[in-house]
Write a protein that holds these residues in place. Structure first.
Motif, mmCIF file in Angstrom:
data_model
loop_
_atom_site.group_PDB
_atom_site.id
_atom_site.type_symbol
_atom_site.label_atom_id
_atom_site.label_comp_id
_atom_site.label_asym_id
_atom_site.label_seq_id
_atom_site.Cartn_x
_atom_site.Cartn_y
_atom_site.Cartn_z
ATOM 1 N N GLU A 109 0.825 -1.213 0.000
ATOM 2 C CA GLU A 109 0.000 0.000 0.000
ATOM 3 C C GLU A 109 0.859 1.263 0.000
ATOM 4 O O GLU A 109 0.537 2.236 -0.688
ATOM 5 N N GLU A 110 1.952 1.243 0.751
ATOM 6 C CA GLU A 110 2.861 2.397 0.755
ATOM 7 C C GLU A 110 3.507 2.587 -0.617
ATOM 8 O O GLU A 110 3.622 3.709 -1.114
ATOM 9 N N LYS A 111 3.929 1.488 -1.239
ATOM 10 C CA LYS A 111 4.525 1.556 -2.576
ATOM 11 C C LYS A 111 3.510 2.083 -3.586
ATOM 12 O O LYS A 111 3.828 2.944 -4.409
ATOM 13 N N VAL A 112 2.301 1.547 -3.547
ATOM 14 C CA VAL A 112 1.255 1.967 -4.485
ATOM 15 C C VAL A 112 0.970 3.449 -4.330
ATOM 16 O O VAL A 112 0.808 4.166 -5.319
ATOM 17 N N SER A 113 0.944 3.929 -3.099
ATOM 18 C CA SER A 113 0.710 5.353 -2.860
ATOM 19 C C SER A 113 1.791 6.202 -3.534
ATOM 20 O O SER A 113 1.487 7.221 -4.175
ATOM 21 N N GLU A 114 3.059 5.785 -3.409
ATOM 22 C CA GLU A 114 4.163 6.494 -4.083
ATOM 23 C C GLU A 114 3.971 6.465 -5.599
ATOM 24 O O GLU A 114 4.152 7.482 -6.274
ATOM 25 N N TRP A 115 3.649 5.290 -6.128
ATOM 26 C CA TRP A 115 3.527 5.143 -7.582
ATOM 27 C C TRP A 115 2.362 5.949 -8.137
ATOM 28 O O TRP A 115 2.453 6.495 -9.235
ATOM 29 N N TYR A 134 5.666 8.822 -21.849
ATOM 30 C CA TYR A 134 5.488 7.414 -22.207
ATOM 31 C C TYR A 134 6.786 6.643 -21.984
ATOM 32 O O TYR A 134 6.785 5.536 -21.430
ATOM 33 N N SER A 135 7.913 7.214 -22.371
ATOM 34 C CA SER A 135 9.212 6.560 -22.180
ATOM 35 C C SER A 135 9.517 6.376 -20.697
ATOM 36 O O SER A 135 9.970 5.310 -20.276
ATOM 37 N N ALA A 136 9.269 7.404 -19.910
ATOM 38 C CA ALA A 136 9.506 7.304 -18.467
ATOM 39 C C ALA A 136 8.600 6.238 -17.839
ATOM 40 O O ALA A 136 9.026 5.480 -16.970
ATOM 41 N N PHE A 137 7.379 6.162 -18.329
ATOM 42 C CA PHE A 137 6.427 5.176 -17.815
ATOM 43 C C PHE A 137 6.872 3.751 -18.153
ATOM 44 O O PHE A 137 6.947 2.888 -17.280
ATOM 45 N N THR A 138 7.194 3.509 -19.427
ATOM 46 C CA THR A 138 7.500 2.143 -19.868
ATOM 47 C C THR A 138 8.913 1.681 -19.521
ATOM 48 O O THR A 138 9.138 0.494 -19.306
ATOM 49 N N HIS A 139 9.860 2.603 -19.468
ATOM 50 C CA HIS A 139 11.249 2.202 -19.223
ATOM 51 C C HIS A 139 11.697 2.398 -17.784
ATOM 52 O O HIS A 139 12.794 1.977 -17.427
ATOM 53 N N GLY A 140 10.885 3.041 -16.984
ATOM 54 C CA GLY A 140 11.298 3.301 -15.609
ATOM 55 C C GLY A 140 10.254 2.891 -14.597
ATOM 56 O O GLY A 140 10.387 1.875 -13.920
ATOM 57 N N LEU A 141 9.215 3.671 -14.538
ATOM 58 C CA LEU A 141 8.213 3.508 -13.488
ATOM 59 C C LEU A 141 7.554 2.128 -13.501
ATOM 60 O O LEU A 141 7.415 1.489 -12.468
ATOM 61 N N GLN A 142 7.193 1.661 -14.660
ATOM 62 C CA GLN A 142 6.473 0.392 -14.780
ATOM 63 C C GLN A 142 7.286 -0.787 -14.227
ATOM 64 O O GLN A 142 6.722 -1.728 -13.673
ATOM 65 N N HIS A 143 8.599 -0.728 -14.339
ATOM 66 C CA HIS A 143 9.433 -1.837 -13.875
ATOM 67 C C HIS A 143 9.426 -1.957 -12.356
ATOM 68 O O HIS A 143 9.643 -3.043 -11.825
ATOM 69 N N ARG A 144 9.167 -0.871 -11.674
ATOM 70 C CA ARG A 144 9.117 -0.923 -10.210
ATOM 71 C C ARG A 144 7.992 -1.837 -9.747
ATOM 72 O O ARG A 144 8.169 -2.670 -8.875
ATOM 73 N N SER A 146 6.359 -4.013 -11.618
ATOM 74 C CA SER A 146 6.506 -5.350 -12.208
ATOM 75 C C SER A 146 7.303 -6.254 -11.273
ATOM 76 O O SER A 146 6.959 -7.414 -11.063
ATOM 77 N N PHE A 147 8.363 -5.715 -10.686
ATOM 78 C CA PHE A 147 9.172 -6.490 -9.754
ATOM 79 C C PHE A 147 8.350 -6.874 -8.524
ATOM 80 O O PHE A 147 8.369 -8.024 -8.087
ATOM 81 N N THR A 151 7.401 -10.719 -7.123
ATOM 82 C CA THR A 151 8.013 -11.218 -5.899
ATOM 83 C C THR A 151 7.075 -11.304 -4.697
ATOM 84 O O THR A 151 7.414 -11.951 -3.713
ATOM 85 N N ILE A 152 5.921 -10.665 -4.779
ATOM 86 C CA ILE A 152 4.966 -10.724 -3.659
ATOM 87 C C ILE A 152 3.630 -11.219 -4.215
ATOM 88 O O ILE A 152 2.880 -10.451 -4.818
ATOM 89 N N PRO A 153 3.325 -12.492 -4.024
ATOM 90 C CA PRO A 153 2.091 -13.046 -4.594
ATOM 91 C C PRO A 153 0.824 -12.535 -3.906
ATOM 92 O O PRO A 153 0.860 -12.107 -2.753
ATOM 93 N N GLY A 154 -0.277 -12.568 -4.651
ATOM 94 C CA GLY A 154 -1.589 -12.272 -4.098
ATOM 95 C C GLY A 154 -1.851 -10.826 -3.768
ATOM 96 O O GLY A 154 -2.577 -10.535 -2.810
#
Length: 193
Positions: A109-115, A134-144, A146-147, A151-154
């Motif tokens: 929830e804390e991460k989602v709030s930042e994002w 769009y570049s910042a979204f697809t090459h930077g922010l989105q990868h955060r 995705s990880f 790594t955290i199911p459910g």
């Protein structure tokens, strides 16, 4: 980095599963072990004894023992004079999180709030610089995220505010439209270029 990995592999051989019954993994200068508390205590002792000879100095104040609530007292008893923090809630580990469902939810929830805030900033940029946003979204922010999803199911329900921010703020700004992004368009925009 390569030399550090070679040195750490020597330490891992000294504290191997055959000697300690602790499953372990190392990355850079981080070492993690998993097993029962008494075996982890033996493992920690071997790390302290053998680590410095190869240049690995374990830091008890940065070390955390995560235990199930029913084993908390036992963990505190074993590690009371070691300087290791014992917790039954959870902790970040290699960028993911280990612990109770409540701890995981709070972390996500804390991460989602930042994002969501970052998506808001990109939405403002998208109005005048759509390609850069769009570049910042697809090459930077989105990868955060995705990880975190890998790594955290459910956690899909916890990511809902992020999806709403993307759908209601970022995509309309990027596409220069006031229309609500429907499910079909959203799925289409989710495809890789």
């Amino acid at each position: 980095m390569a030399m550090y990995a070679i040195g750490l592999s020597v330490l891992q051989e000294e504290i191997s599963y055959e000697k300690t019954q602790v499953k372990q993994v190392a990355y850079a200068d981080d070492l993690t072990g998993a097993g029962n508390i008494s075996e982890l205590y033996k493992w920690w002792d071997l790390v302290k004894k053998n680590g410095p000879t190869i240049g690995y100095t374990p830091n008890a104040t940065k070390s955390i023992l995560i235990v199930k609530p029913e084993h908390y007292e036992n963990g505190v008893r074993f590690f009371r004079d070691s300087g290791v923090t014992v917790t039954k809630d959870g902790q970040r580990n290699f960028g993911a999180v280990i612990g109770t469902e409540e701890f995981k939810a709070k972390y996500v929830e804390e991460k989602v709030s930042e994002w969501v805030k970052e998506v808001g900033v990109l939405s403002g940029m998208a109005k005048t610089e759509p390609h850069a946003a769009y570049s910042a979204f697809t090459h930077g922010l989105q990868h955060r995220w995705s990880f975190v999803k890998r790594t955290i199911p459910g956690i899909s329900r916890l990511l809902r505010p992020l999806e709403e921010s993307i759908r209601k703020t970022f995509l309309p700004a990027l596409l220069k439209t006031n229309f609500i992004i429907g499910e079909d368009v959203r799925e289409l925009l989710s495809l890789p270029p």
